[in-house]
Structures are given as C-alpha cells and as structure tokens.
Enzyme design. Structure first.
Site, mmCIF file in Angstrom:
data_model
loop_
_atom_site.group_PDB
_atom_site.id
_atom_site.type_symbol
_atom_site.label_atom_id
_atom_site.label_comp_id
_atom_site.label_asym_id
_atom_site.label_seq_id
_atom_site.Cartn_x
_atom_site.Cartn_y
_atom_site.Cartn_z
ATOM 1 N N ASN A 83 38.226 28.661 37.850
ATOM 2 C CA ASN A 83 38.569 27.452 38.602
ATOM 3 C C ASN A 83 37.311 26.598 38.733
ATOM 4 O O ASN A 83 36.401 26.930 39.489
ATOM 5 C CB ASN A 83 39.111 27.847 39.985
ATOM 6 C CG ASN A 83 39.432 26.644 40.846
ATOM 7 O OD1 ASN A 83 39.475 25.507 40.360
ATOM 8 N ND2 ASN A 83 39.656 26.879 42.126
ATOM 9 N N TRP A 84 37.273 25.491 38.011
ATOM 10 C CA TRP A 84 36.088 24.647 38.003
ATOM 11 C C TRP A 84 35.984 23.763 39.246
ATOM 12 O O TRP A 84 34.960 23.117 39.467
ATOM 13 C CB TRP A 84 36.070 23.764 36.742
ATOM 14 C CG TRP A 84 36.001 24.539 35.463
ATOM 15 C CD1 TRP A 84 35.923 25.901 35.314
ATOM 16 C CD2 TRP A 84 36.015 23.998 34.136
ATOM 17 N NE1 TRP A 84 35.881 26.239 33.990
ATOM 18 C CE2 TRP A 84 35.940 25.092 33.236
ATOM 19 C CE3 TRP A 84 36.085 22.717 33.616
ATOM 20 C CZ2 TRP A 84 35.937 24.928 31.854
ATOM 21 C CZ3 TRP A 84 36.082 22.536 32.241
ATOM 22 C CH2 TRP A 84 36.008 23.636 31.363
ATOM 23 N N LYS A 85 37.047 23.696 40.023
ATOM 24 C CA LYS A 85 37.088 22.882 41.248
ATOM 25 C C LYS A 85 36.693 21.435 40.923
ATOM 26 O O LYS A 85 37.016 20.938 39.846
ATOM 27 C CB LYS A 85 36.232 23.520 42.335
ATOM 28 C CG LYS A 85 36.646 24.968 42.621
ATOM 29 C CD LYS A 85 35.998 25.544 43.840
ATOM 30 C CE LYS A 85 36.453 26.986 44.028
ATOM 31 N NZ LYS A 85 35.931 27.565 45.295
ATOM 32 N N HIS B 285 45.744 27.315 46.786
ATOM 33 C CA HIS B 285 44.357 27.750 46.919
ATOM 34 C C HIS B 285 43.912 27.583 48.364
ATOM 35 O O HIS B 285 44.354 26.670 49.071
ATOM 36 C CB HIS B 285 43.457 26.937 45.983
ATOM 37 C CG HIS B 285 42.074 27.463 45.869
ATOM 38 N ND1 HIS B 285 41.098 27.192 46.813
ATOM 39 C CD2 HIS B 285 41.477 28.262 44.939
ATOM 40 C CE1 HIS B 285 39.972 27.788 46.466
ATOM 41 N NE2 HIS B 285 40.174 28.445 45.329
ATOM 42 N N GLU C 202 41.383 26.405 49.693
ATOM 43 C CA GLU C 202 40.843 25.087 50.025
ATOM 44 C C GLU C 202 41.958 24.077 50.225
ATOM 45 O O GLU C 202 41.838 23.172 51.064
ATOM 46 C CB GLU C 202 39.868 24.646 48.925
ATOM 47 C CG GLU C 202 38.595 25.481 48.925
ATOM 48 C CD GLU C 202 37.839 25.475 47.615
ATOM 49 O OE1 GLU C 202 36.793 26.139 47.556
ATOM 50 O OE2 GLU C 202 38.297 24.834 46.654
ATOM 51 N N GLU D 44 42.589 35.869 47.629
ATOM 52 C CA GLU D 44 41.243 35.321 47.795
ATOM 53 C C GLU D 44 40.982 35.135 49.285
ATOM 54 O O GLU D 44 41.406 34.150 49.870
ATOM 55 C CB GLU D 44 41.097 34.004 47.039
ATOM 56 C CG GLU D 44 42.308 33.082 47.139
ATOM 57 C CD GLU D 44 41.980 31.640 46.828
ATOM 58 O OE1 GLU D 44 41.136 31.407 45.966
ATOM 59 O OE2 GLU D 44 42.566 30.761 47.478
ATOM 60 N N GLY E 180 33.167 30.777 47.974
ATOM 61 C CA GLY E 180 31.960 29.985 47.906
ATOM 62 C C GLY E 180 30.864 30.391 48.877
ATOM 63 O O GLY E 180 29.880 29.672 49.044
ATOM 64 N N SER F 38 33.943 34.702 45.361
ATOM 65 C CA SER F 38 32.558 34.997 44.985
ATOM 66 C C SER F 38 32.465 36.105 43.933
ATOM 67 O O SER F 38 31.560 36.946 43.982
ATOM 68 C CB SER F 38 31.727 35.360 46.227
ATOM 69 O OG SER F 38 31.657 34.264 47.119
ATOM 70 N N GLY G 5 35.384 31.253 40.744
ATOM 71 C CA GLY G 5 35.019 29.891 41.098
ATOM 72 C C GLY G 5 33.709 29.479 40.467
ATOM 73 O O GLY G 5 33.626 29.203 39.279
ATOM 74 N N GLY G 6 32.647 29.451 41.280
ATOM 75 C CA GLY G 6 31.362 28.938 40.816
ATOM 76 C C GLY G 6 30.833 29.594 39.558
ATOM 77 O O GLY G 6 30.235 28.924 38.706
#
Length: 263
Positions: free
Chosen positions: A12-14, A100, A102, A171, A177, A216, A237-238
């Site tokens: 997931n590049w967000k 998600h 977020e 998640e 994050g 993470s 994610g990141g």
C-alpha cells in the site's frame, strides 16, 4: 502460513509516489515477483499512478496485481471526488483496499460503509482487501477480539458469496506507521479468531480466504509473522515504497511457502 493458500504480499503506497516515480517502483516490484513465483503480489498506488503502474506491469509481462486504495460503493452519480469500481477497472486495477484503518479513523468510515464497499467491489469483479483492527485504547481495554469480530461480521456474508475472492487484512491501528508491531503470537490469536468466524459461515470460506497481517511489516519481522498458521501474507505500508526492501518480504514469503510444500 498454510500450504493450501498461496501467500499474498500487498504493498500500500498510500499518498506517495503518485507521479512518474511510480513507474520504476512498479518495475522493481515486477522483477521481484518474477523471482519468487510462489507468492502472489499486489501493489496499491495512488489513483493518479494507477494507469502508469498498469502500463509498467504490462510492459514487464508481470502477474503483479494492481489495487486501488479506496472506492465509492455506488456505480456512478453526484459524488464529487469519488471513484467507482468501474473506473478502477478502466485504470487497470483488479483489486481494492477497503476499510483501511486510516479511512476508518481519519475519514469516519463505518462498518456499514465498509460492507457496502466490499459488496460493490465483488459485484464489479474487483477483489477486495477488507481491513479490520483495533485502536490502542481498545487493545488496552482488552477489547481486541470483540472489536475485530464486530468488524468482520459486518462484511462476512458478502465474502461468503464468493469464497476466496476477497481477502481480510488484520492491521492493529496502533501499529500503522508507528514502527510497533504485534508479536507473532498476538497476531496469530487474532487471525485464528478471524479464521473461526469465516468457518462459521462455511468451511470452504475459511479454507479459501487469505488473512493478511498489516502494521509496520518489514523484512526483519516478516518471517516471524508469516510463520504463523493463520497468517497468509502481509499488507505492507512504508516498506513497500522501497523495491529492495519489499523484495525481501516477498522472498521471505516465498521461502516459507517452499518449506511448507516440502514438509
């Protein structure tokens, strides 16, 4: 990990790499996926990069799946700024992330809205990755299993209409994050509960549905998580923004799948 289900690693590049930089990243993921064929790989760029990433993956003759990060449940209409499942298909996407943390925490998405999105995605033949997870406050209050059960139950009937087509991603909100990650044992406990809920709908649904862990996930903790019996992959994610680091997570899943097949 269970050898009956092909592991899935989704990136997931967000709200990152939404322009030309998406192309080399997509190409790097395509190369990694070809090396480690036991793993299904999906990337989720921002809307603005979907077509570019789709082109890059096609040029590489890659089987990497393309996902959007969100969608509106309606087919069309006066919903300024929203994107429908049909529009996602036209951009080359065959997957979509829904619910998600977020989206739930920052944009107020409810269980009912997430369920509508799961239903709309399946109806449009877009594969949903339906996300669930508890906040830090809920975890500290001992409510993790109750919260996740409520969230899964909301869309369970929709997943049951097409066993194995949709994916669930656990998640924990407190791990998104933050650099914090659930212990493998804690993650497995929640995944086993989710598997049990799927089994109540049908044994076929439970055996076919992949349940991912997100929060993470990095190369140095991926193996411990993916070794768990009910964890079928990861929503990253990141770490998915770095092709080399993402490759290491894919490789970890491939090696574990290889080991499972030999045992």
């Amino acid at each position: 990990m269970n050898s009956a289900r092909r592991p899935l690693i989704a990136g997931n590049w967000k709200m990152n790499v939404g322009g030309p930089e998406a192309m080399p990243l997509a190409a790097g993921v395509a190369r990694a996926a070809k090396e480690f064929s036991r793993v299904e790989v999906v990337v989720a760029p921002p809307y603005t990069a979907l077509a570019a990433a789709a082109h890059e993956l096609a040029e590489a003759k890659s089987e990497v799946g393309l996902a959007a990060q969100n969608m509106h449940p309606e087919v069309s209409g006066a919903f300024t700024g929203e994107i429908s499942a049909g529009m996602l298909r036209d951009s080359g996407a065959s997957w979509v992330i829904v619910g998600h943390s977020e989206r739930r925490q920052l944009f107020g998405e409810t269980d009912e809205m997430v369920t509508r999105k799961v239903a709309a995605a399946i109806a449009a033949e877009i594969r949903p990755i339906a996300c669930v997870g508890e906040t830090l406050e809920e975890r500290e209050a001992g409510q993790t299993l109750a919260v996740v059960e409520r969230q899964v139950r909301a869309f369970l009937d929709e997943l049951a209409k097409a066993p194995g087509f949709g994916v669930v991603a656990y998640e924990p909100v407190w791990a998104i994050g933050t650099g914090k990650v659930a212990s493998p044992a804690d993650a497995q406990e929640v995944h086993a509960m989710i598997r049990g809920l799927l089994a109540r709908a049908s044994i076929g649904l439970a055996s076919a549905t992949r349940v991912l862990y997100g929060g993470s996930v990095k190369a140095d903790n991926a193996v411990g998580l993916l070794e768990q019996a009910d964890i079928d992959g990861a929503l990253v994610g990141g770490a998915s923004l770095d092709a080399a680091g993402f490759r290491k997570i894919i490789e970890a899943a491939h090696r574990l799948a290889e080991r499972e097949e030999q045992e």
